[in-house]
Scaffold this motif. Structure first.
Motif, PDB file in Angstrom:
ATOM      1  N   ALA A 306       0.740  -1.335  -0.088  1.00  0.00           N
ATOM      2  CA  ALA A 306       0.028  -0.050   0.013  1.00  0.00           C
ATOM      3  C   ALA A 306       0.875   1.207   0.057  1.00  0.00           C
ATOM      4  O   ALA A 306       0.453   2.255  -0.743  1.00  0.00           O
ATOM      5  CB  ALA A 306      -0.909   0.144   1.308  1.00  0.00           C
ATOM      6  N   ALA A 307       1.916   1.369   0.810  1.00  0.00           N
ATOM      7  CA  ALA A 307       2.845   2.446   0.802  1.00  0.00           C
ATOM      8  C   ALA A 307       3.439   2.560  -0.407  1.00  0.00           C
ATOM      9  O   ALA A 307       3.728   3.976  -0.887  1.00  0.00           O
ATOM     10  CB  ALA A 307       3.924   2.203   1.875  1.00  0.00           C
ATOM     11  N   ALA A 308       3.607   1.532  -1.343  1.00  0.00           N
ATOM     12  CA  ALA A 308       4.446   1.723  -2.603  1.00  0.00           C
ATOM     13  C   ALA A 308       3.314   2.280  -3.533  1.00  0.00           C
ATOM     14  O   ALA A 308       3.681   2.942  -4.587  1.00  0.00           O
ATOM     15  CB  ALA A 308       5.069   0.516  -3.080  1.00  0.00           C
ATOM     16  N   LEU A 309       1.985   2.217  -3.339  1.00  0.00           N
ATOM     17  CA  LEU A 309       0.860   2.485  -4.170  1.00  0.00           C
ATOM     18  C   LEU A 309       0.395   4.110  -4.112  1.00  0.00           C
ATOM     19  O   LEU A 309      -0.733   4.475  -4.781  1.00  0.00           O
ATOM     20  CB  LEU A 309      -0.180   1.617  -4.034  1.00  0.00           C
ATOM     21  CG  LEU A 309       0.134   0.007  -4.618  1.00  0.00           C
ATOM     22  CD1 LEU A 309      -1.309  -0.695  -4.349  1.00  0.00           C
ATOM     23  CD2 LEU A 309       0.521   0.192  -6.048  1.00  0.00           C
ATOM     24  N   VAL A 310       0.826   4.611  -3.293  1.00  0.00           N
ATOM     25  CA  VAL A 310       0.384   6.094  -2.463  1.00  0.00           C
ATOM     26  C   VAL A 310       0.643   6.772  -3.739  1.00  0.00           C
ATOM     27  O   VAL A 310      -0.618   7.292  -4.098  1.00  0.00           O
ATOM     28  CB  VAL A 310       1.031   6.515  -1.408  1.00  0.00           C
ATOM     29  CG1 VAL A 310       0.899   7.696  -1.193  1.00  0.00           C
ATOM     30  CG2 VAL A 310       0.858   5.700  -0.143  1.00  0.00           C
ATOM     31  N   LYS A 311       1.423   7.064  -4.197  1.00  0.00           N
ATOM     32  CA  LYS A 311       1.691   8.001  -5.290  1.00  0.00           C
ATOM     33  C   LYS A 311       0.864   7.907  -6.668  1.00  0.00           C
ATOM     34  O   LYS A 311       0.351   8.795  -7.298  1.00  0.00           O
ATOM     35  CB  LYS A 311       3.158   8.508  -5.588  1.00  0.00           C
ATOM     36  CG  LYS A 311       3.690   9.281  -4.355  1.00  0.00           C
ATOM     37  CD  LYS A 311       5.218   9.585  -4.815  1.00  0.00           C
ATOM     38  CE  LYS A 311       5.761  10.523  -3.629  1.00  0.00           C
ATOM     39  NZ  LYS A 311       7.218  10.868  -3.866  1.00  0.00           N
ATOM     40  N   LEU A 346      -3.035  -6.889  -5.424  1.00  0.00           N
ATOM     41  CA  LEU A 346      -4.113  -7.015  -4.547  1.00  0.00           C
ATOM     42  C   LEU A 346      -4.757  -8.252  -4.764  1.00  0.00           C
ATOM     43  O   LEU A 346      -5.390  -8.887  -3.895  1.00  0.00           O
ATOM     44  CB  LEU A 346      -5.008  -5.881  -4.387  1.00  0.00           C
ATOM     45  CG  LEU A 346      -4.654  -4.466  -3.895  1.00  0.00           C
ATOM     46  CD1 LEU A 346      -5.556  -3.586  -4.064  1.00  0.00           C
ATOM     47  CD2 LEU A 346      -3.984  -4.630  -2.559  1.00  0.00           C
ATOM     48  N   HIS A 347      -5.070  -8.903  -6.331  1.00  0.00           N
ATOM     49  CA  HIS A 347      -5.740 -10.059  -6.226  1.00  0.00           C
ATOM     50  C   HIS A 347      -5.152 -11.203  -5.291  1.00  0.00           C
ATOM     51  O   HIS A 347      -5.935 -11.943  -4.989  1.00  0.00           O
ATOM     52  CB  HIS A 347      -6.040 -10.201  -7.793  1.00  0.00           C
ATOM     53  CG  HIS A 347      -7.053  -9.273  -8.317  1.00  0.00           C
ATOM     54  ND1 HIS A 347      -8.119  -8.916  -7.661  1.00  0.00           N
ATOM     55  CD2 HIS A 347      -7.304  -9.005  -9.451  1.00  0.00           C
ATOM     56  CE1 HIS A 347      -9.029  -8.285  -8.468  1.00  0.00           C
ATOM     57  NE2 HIS A 347      -8.406  -8.104  -9.653  1.00  0.00           N
ATOM     58  N   SER A 369      -7.482   3.241   3.166  1.00  0.00           N
ATOM     59  CA  SER A 369      -6.307   4.061   3.257  1.00  0.00           C
ATOM     60  C   SER A 369      -6.175   4.530   1.715  1.00  0.00           C
ATOM     61  O   SER A 369      -6.113   5.593   1.620  1.00  0.00           O
ATOM     62  CB  SER A 369      -5.292   3.445   3.700  1.00  0.00           C
ATOM     63  OG  SER A 369      -5.335   2.933   5.104  1.00  0.00           O
ATOM     64  N   LEU A 370      -5.958   3.813   1.015  1.00  0.00           N
ATOM     65  CA  LEU A 370      -5.929   4.021  -0.435  1.00  0.00           C
ATOM     66  C   LEU A 370      -7.092   4.703  -1.146  1.00  0.00           C
ATOM     67  O   LEU A 370      -6.871   5.944  -1.722  1.00  0.00           O
ATOM     68  CB  LEU A 370      -5.589   2.945  -1.392  1.00  0.00           C
ATOM     69  CG  LEU A 370      -4.502   2.279  -1.263  1.00  0.00           C
ATOM     70  CD1 LEU A 370      -4.405   0.824  -2.072  1.00  0.00           C
ATOM     71  CD2 LEU A 370      -3.157   2.944  -1.431  1.00  0.00           C
ATOM     72  N   TYR A 371      -8.293   4.602  -0.804  1.00  0.00           N
ATOM     73  CA  TYR A 371      -9.353   5.247  -1.103  1.00  0.00           C
ATOM     74  C   TYR A 371      -9.260   6.834  -0.548  1.00  0.00           C
ATOM     75  O   TYR A 371      -9.696   7.513  -1.356  1.00  0.00           O
ATOM     76  CB  TYR A 371     -10.797   4.474  -0.790  1.00  0.00           C
ATOM     77  CG  TYR A 371     -11.819   5.190  -1.253  1.00  0.00           C
ATOM     78  CD1 TYR A 371     -12.477   4.821  -2.448  1.00  0.00           C
ATOM     79  CD2 TYR A 371     -12.761   6.202  -0.426  1.00  0.00           C
ATOM     80  CE1 TYR A 371     -13.677   5.243  -2.974  1.00  0.00           C
ATOM     81  CE2 TYR A 371     -13.931   6.443  -1.052  1.00  0.00           C
ATOM     82  CZ  TYR A 371     -14.475   6.098  -2.480  1.00  0.00           C
ATOM     83  OH  TYR A 371     -15.545   6.723  -2.822  1.00  0.00           O
ATOM     84  N   ALA A 372      -8.923   6.875   0.566  1.00  0.00           N
ATOM     85  CA  ALA A 372      -8.842   8.177   1.209  1.00  0.00           C
ATOM     86  C   ALA A 372      -7.937   9.201   0.245  1.00  0.00           C
ATOM     87  O   ALA A 372      -8.348  10.402   0.378  1.00  0.00           O
ATOM     88  CB  ALA A 372      -8.387   8.148   2.482  1.00  0.00           C
TER      89      ALA A 372
END
Length: 418
Positions: A306-311, A346-347, A369-372
């Protein structure tokens, strides 16, 4: 040169060998200095004063200790490799071999041994190389401190959370290179005039695409290049690597393109996003297996993914076309869409967590968290993953309260169909 520097020098051969040879070569100018500025018989400061017998004994001790410790260091690394392959993931061995602490430790110990041995050979009744001996003593002290640092580093190398964090940082750097950049021009590249096919000269995995080098080649030839393969792809000999607009007789340009598209017999993580994601997934899926049953390691992997997907989620990913400094479209590479990236990451986690309500709940936390922070397009993708999460949980036959708790955990509405 790019291939050598990034693939060969990043193992346990190039960097340690370069350091060892550099320290060995350093012995010769130091011995020359001692021959030109002989101070035997003169009053010496305490840190230089040493007898011939003591000098030879000191150099012998340093050389013996350095080569013995070097053998111990490699033995420890082999033990760590074995533990990592069995307990974390076999593909982490490439990361350990590229670790700078391991490389510097091996090179420093090997170089100290060769340096002390060379100075010892030059020592004799007519020459007591005080300056060289002093440097040998300093190298021995530096080796001791480096070994202490090496032991500290190795103790962290078998800690799963620390390794997951390091892999995530590398993945984040790779993904950030694909972010949308301000002022990017063309979205399309006309491939009509690209008639020269560049074929793979051997089979192997694409481990790196040097986009900057390819843009420079296209700019020099005043044309464009369209790459047909992506990092992580397995290419067969004779398969098309790229098509270009320069003539088939431009052997130098063709050779430069082949050098910029690196093929190796095994997959690496130079700029292969899929490979880095696969390592994190391998650790997580192994942790979720019945034989290991370590859900909290899988939770840590989900957090780092998730941290790598933030940007990418908040800013979006670049298109397929790369431009030069003048805004002219010069290069087209196979793109990686945000949907592909989310599905890839994610799958597998969701599918492996069907009967693990703890992991399903945490995937819901990650999606929240990602949706936010997501943009409008990314939010639609995250909602689709939320729907799949609820359906996966239902397929595991949870009790109604658990399923309702998971549904309420999500901060966004999903279409929930039994």
């Amino acid at each position: 040169m790019k291939v050598w520097s990034l693939l060969t020098l990043n193992g346990l051969l190039g960097v340690p060998g370069a350091i060892a040879i550099g320290l060995w070569v350093l012995a010769f100018p130091m011995i020359w200095v001692d021959t030109q500025f002989t101070i035997i018989g003169d009053p010496l400061p305490f840190w230089l004063a040493i007898s011939e017998e003591t000098a030879r004994s000191l150099l012998s001790t340093i050389a013996t200790a350095a080569i013995t410790t070097l053998g111990m260091v490699y033995s420890i690394m082999l033990v760590v490799f074995t533990l990592a392959a069995g307990n974390i993931a076999p593909r982490l061995l490439q990361r350990f071999s590229r670790d700078r602490v391991n490389q510097i430790t091996a090179g420093l110990l090997g170089g100290t041994f060769l340096y002390a041995l060379t100075v010892l050979r030059a020592s004799g009744p007519d020459l007591r190389p005080e300056f060289s001996i002093t440097l040998a003593f300093l190298l021995a002290a530096a080796s001791v401190m480096q070994v202490i640092h090496f032991v500290h580093s190795v103790s962290r190398s078998v800690t799963i959370d620390a390794e997951v964090a390091k892999i995530s940082e590398q993945l984040e750097d790779q993904i950030n290179a694909l972010l949308v950049k301000t002022g990017e021009g063309a979205n399309e590249l006309d491939e009509a005039g690209l008639g020269t096919r560049l074929l793979a000269q051997r089979s192997g995995y694409v481990t790196m695409l040097d986009e900057d080098a390819l843009i420079r080649i296209a700019q020099k030839q005043d044309t464009s290049i369209a790459v047909r393969v992506a990092p992580g792809d397995f290419v067969l000999a004779g398969q098309t690597l790229a098509v270009a607009g320069f003539d088939e007789d431009s052997e130098d340009a063709a050779a430069a393109v082949h050098s910029a598209i690196v093929l190796q017999s095994y997959r690496g993580a130079v700029n292969d996003i899929r490979f880095s994601v696969s390592i994190l997934l391998e650790i997580a899926l192994r942790a979720l297996s019945p034989g290991v049953n370590d859900s909290f390691t899988a939770v840590a992997c989900a957090d780092r993914i998730a941290a790598a997907l933030v940007k990418p989620v908040s800013k979006g990913l670049r298109g397929d076309v790369r431009c030069d400094d003048n805004g002219v479209a010069r290069l087209k590479v196979p793109g990686l869409s945000l949907e592909d990236l989310l599905n890839m990451a994610l799958h597998p986690l969701r599918q492996a967590s069907r009967s693990n309500i703890l992991m399903l709940d945490h995937i819901g936390v990650v999606l929240n968290s990602l949706y936010a922070i997501a943009g409008s397009d990314a939010k639609e993708l995250i909602v689709a993953h939320g729907k799949a999460l609820i359906e996966t949980a239902r397929a595991g036959n949870p009790i109604n309260s658990d399923l309702e708790f998971l549904r309420q955990r999500l901060d966004f509405e999903v279409e929930d169909r039994p």
